[in-house]
Design a protein around this motif. Structure first.
Motif, short mmCIF file in Angstrom:
data_model
loop_
_atom_site.label_atom_id
_atom_site.label_comp_id
_atom_site.label_asym_id
_atom_site.label_seq_id
_atom_site.Cartn_x
_atom_site.Cartn_y
_atom_site.Cartn_z
N UNK A 90 0.86 -1.18 0.00
CA UNK A 90 0.00 0.00 0.00
C UNK A 90 0.89 1.22 0.00
N UNK A 91 0.80 2.01 -1.06
CA UNK A 91 1.64 3.20 -1.22
C UNK A 91 0.85 4.24 -2.00
N UNK A 92 1.39 5.44 -2.09
CA UNK A 92 0.70 6.53 -2.77
C UNK A 92 0.81 6.42 -4.29
N UNK A 93 1.83 5.69 -4.77
CA UNK A 93 1.98 5.47 -6.20
C UNK A 93 1.98 3.97 -6.45
N UNK A 94 1.61 3.59 -7.66
CA UNK A 94 1.57 2.18 -8.00
C UNK A 94 2.97 1.58 -8.01
N UNK A 95 3.93 2.34 -8.56
CA UNK A 95 5.30 1.86 -8.64
C UNK A 95 6.26 2.90 -8.10
N UNK A 96 7.46 2.47 -7.80
CA UNK A 96 8.56 3.37 -7.43
C UNK A 96 8.17 4.27 -6.27
N UNK A 97 7.70 3.66 -5.17
CA UNK A 97 7.33 4.44 -4.00
C UNK A 97 7.65 3.64 -2.75
N UNK A 101 3.72 11.25 7.70
CA UNK A 101 3.26 11.91 6.49
C UNK A 101 2.81 10.92 5.42
N UNK A 102 3.11 9.63 5.58
CA UNK A 102 2.69 8.65 4.58
C UNK A 102 1.29 8.10 4.87
N UNK A 103 0.97 7.94 6.16
CA UNK A 103 -0.34 7.38 6.51
C UNK A 103 -0.56 7.52 8.01
N UNK A 104 -1.81 7.48 8.40
CA UNK A 104 -2.14 7.51 9.82
C UNK A 104 -2.07 6.10 10.38
#
Length: 504
Positions: free
Chosen positions: A401-408, A476-479
């Motif tokens: 689980x990330x903010x971008x599909x790839x490279x994150x 800053x990435x997630x709660x």
């Protein structure tokens, strides 16, 4: 010892007087090869990519694209590098250089707008162009030309896999890690899908038939530091004993960021990426052993799907440019709680082979991490290999689980390895990342699953347990609440997919 030298575009060049921390990027630009650009200095934009001759999988040599902004130039002592300038060919008559096929397609299809990212894209594209097992798809052997006949643009569905694989066998993921700030991706894609196969007299194609340069022992010492590459594992262990404060690097994908962004400097860097003892891969009936210094790309291509959970991990691990340099040993050695490989290896019940002056020992990965970026690895010890026991669990999945599909960087990472027999969960192994100070096993959830039926009711109960695992935090990435919710949802997602596969 022979003075450190690097071959750039066919010309051997001394590395001196560059400082030991000097990157390949800065080294090249200082010598007038300004096609190589600095964009992010973190290995995320690809403007700096160059080609390096590395041991091949299908042929003796592969042309591998790497981030020049992260690699110390001393790490390429004795190696061969080709930049965007070196792809074009010229003859002794002084006639204008002939564009490389990749450069030609980028030009005629409008793949260069401001031009800043173009040389990096070209080098990454050339790496895929020279991939030995690339072949055209029989159902569409030619790229589709746009209706206006300009050679620019193109349709939106190339090849049997839509927009990610071309009719010429070009895997567009080879360009992941290359960023176009002008959003010129469509013509870049069209250029990638238009290139043909290398000609028989192509010098870089012929170069693949010969072995790459052998790794050389390097002792590059200057007043402002030292870069040392030992020739054997025994030499490496000795150096670590003599220099306990040394920084150990492999692909330098993590340390390179520290050097560039945080201006870190090491008194001594010891490189272990080319040690033969750390670059072996053995697939046996009882276990798979992966050398800690093999790059992720090498592992992916040499295993070729042998470990499905690893095969699912690799495309989600950073970008192809990073995977061409990054290693499992480096990812585990940093001890990061958000590294992508630890959850997968925990689910696979992997163990690490640690080597030091006192000999070799094997440590289960579940016992390896002791705190934030801390482990049981003793001073002077190296990770030699990762061991994965067999047989492998038949039901596996990796959810990032990330903010971008790839490279994150992941906010949460969950890896599952389940053995489900006759509708009952016999064994369950679940690795988690991003929800504690270290990567962890979801032991309570494993216990909640084992011996119970693989049904919606029991999975929902286990998902509630999984949402309580770890000690997630707000950043800053997630709660913390979001991370906990994603843990539970990941198990429900796995159940939905397995039942859907059975019903279909």
């Amino acid at each position: 010892m022979v003075a450190a030298r690097i071959t750039v575009n066919g010309k051997e060049t001394p590395i001196s007087p560059a400082a030991p921390h000097t990157t390949v990027l800065d080294f090249l630009r200082e010598r007038g090869l300004t096609g190589t650009k600095e964009g992010c200095a973190e290995g995320e934009c690809g403007a700096c990519s160059v080609l390096v001759a590395r041991p091949g999988v299908k042929k003796p040599t592969d042309w591998v694209a790497v981030n020049a902004c992260l690699v110390p130039v001393a790490a390429l002592d004795g190696q061969e590098v080709v930049t965007s300038e070196g792809l074009a060919t010229a003859d002794a008559s002084g006639a204008p250089a002939v564009l490389h096929p990749v450069q030609e397609e980028m030009a005629v299809r409008g793949g260069s707008q401001c031009g800043y990212c173009t040389p990096g894209f070209i080098c990454s594209m050339a790496s895929e162009y020279y991939r030995p097992d690339r072949c055209a798809h029989s159902d569409r052997a030619e790229p589709v030309e746009p209706a206006d006949g300009t050679g620019r643009g193109g349709d939106s569905e190339h090849g049997p896999s839509g927009s990610e694989h071309g009719p010429n066998g070009f895997d567009l993921h080879a360009l992941s890690g290359n960023l176009c700030r002008c959003t010129g991706y469509r013509p870049i894609r069209d250029a990638a899908f238009a290139v043909g196969m290398p000609a028989e007299d192509d010098p870089l194609a012929r170069r693949r038939e010969q072995s790459p340069p052998e790794p050389v022992a390097t002792a590059y010492v200057r007043d402002d530091g030292a870069f040392l590459r030992p020739g054997t594992l025994a030499d490496a262990v000795r150096l670590l004993r003599e220099r306990p404060g040394a920084t150990v690097v492999a692909g330098s994908t993590d340390w390179g960021v520290e050097v560039n962004i945080r201006s870190r400097r090491a008194e001594c860097v010891i490189a272990v990426d080319r040690l033969p003892e750390l670059r072996e891969l053995h697939v046996g009936s009882g276990r798979i052993e992966i050398g800690a210094a093999l790059t992720l790309t090498e592992i992916e291509r040499r295993l070729d799907g042998e470990v499905p959970l690893l095969a699912e991990l690799f495309p989600q691990f950073a970008s192809r440019l990073i995977r061409n340099s990054a290693t499992l040993g480096g990812n585990l050695g940093t001890g990061s709680p958000i590294g992508d490989s630890p959850p997968v290896l925990l689910a696979l019940e992997a163990s690490l082979v640690l080597t030091g002056a006192d000999g070799e020992r094997e440590v289960p990965l579940g016992d390896y991490f002791t705190g934030y970026r801390q482990s049981v690895r003793r001073p002077g010890e190296l990770i030699r290999a990762v061991r994965i026991p067999r047989p492998l669990a038949p039901v596996t999945a990796f959810h990032k689980i990330a903010k971008r599909r790839f490279d994150d960087i992941s906010s949460v990472a969950v890896a599952f390895a389940l053995d489900i027999e006759d509708g009952t969960v016999r064994t369950a192994r679940i690795g988690l990342g991003g929800v504690a100070a270290t990567p962890i096993r979801a032991l309570a959830t494993e216990a909640a699953l084992e011996g119970r039926p693989w049904t919606e009711e029991s999975v929902e109960a286990a998902a509630r347990v999984l949402s309580t695992e770890g000690t997630p935090m707000d950043d800053h990435r997630a709660s913390a609440g979001y991370r906990s919710a994603m843990l539970g949802q990941s198990l429900l997602k796995l159940y939905a997919r397995t039942t859907e596969a059975v019903s279909s």
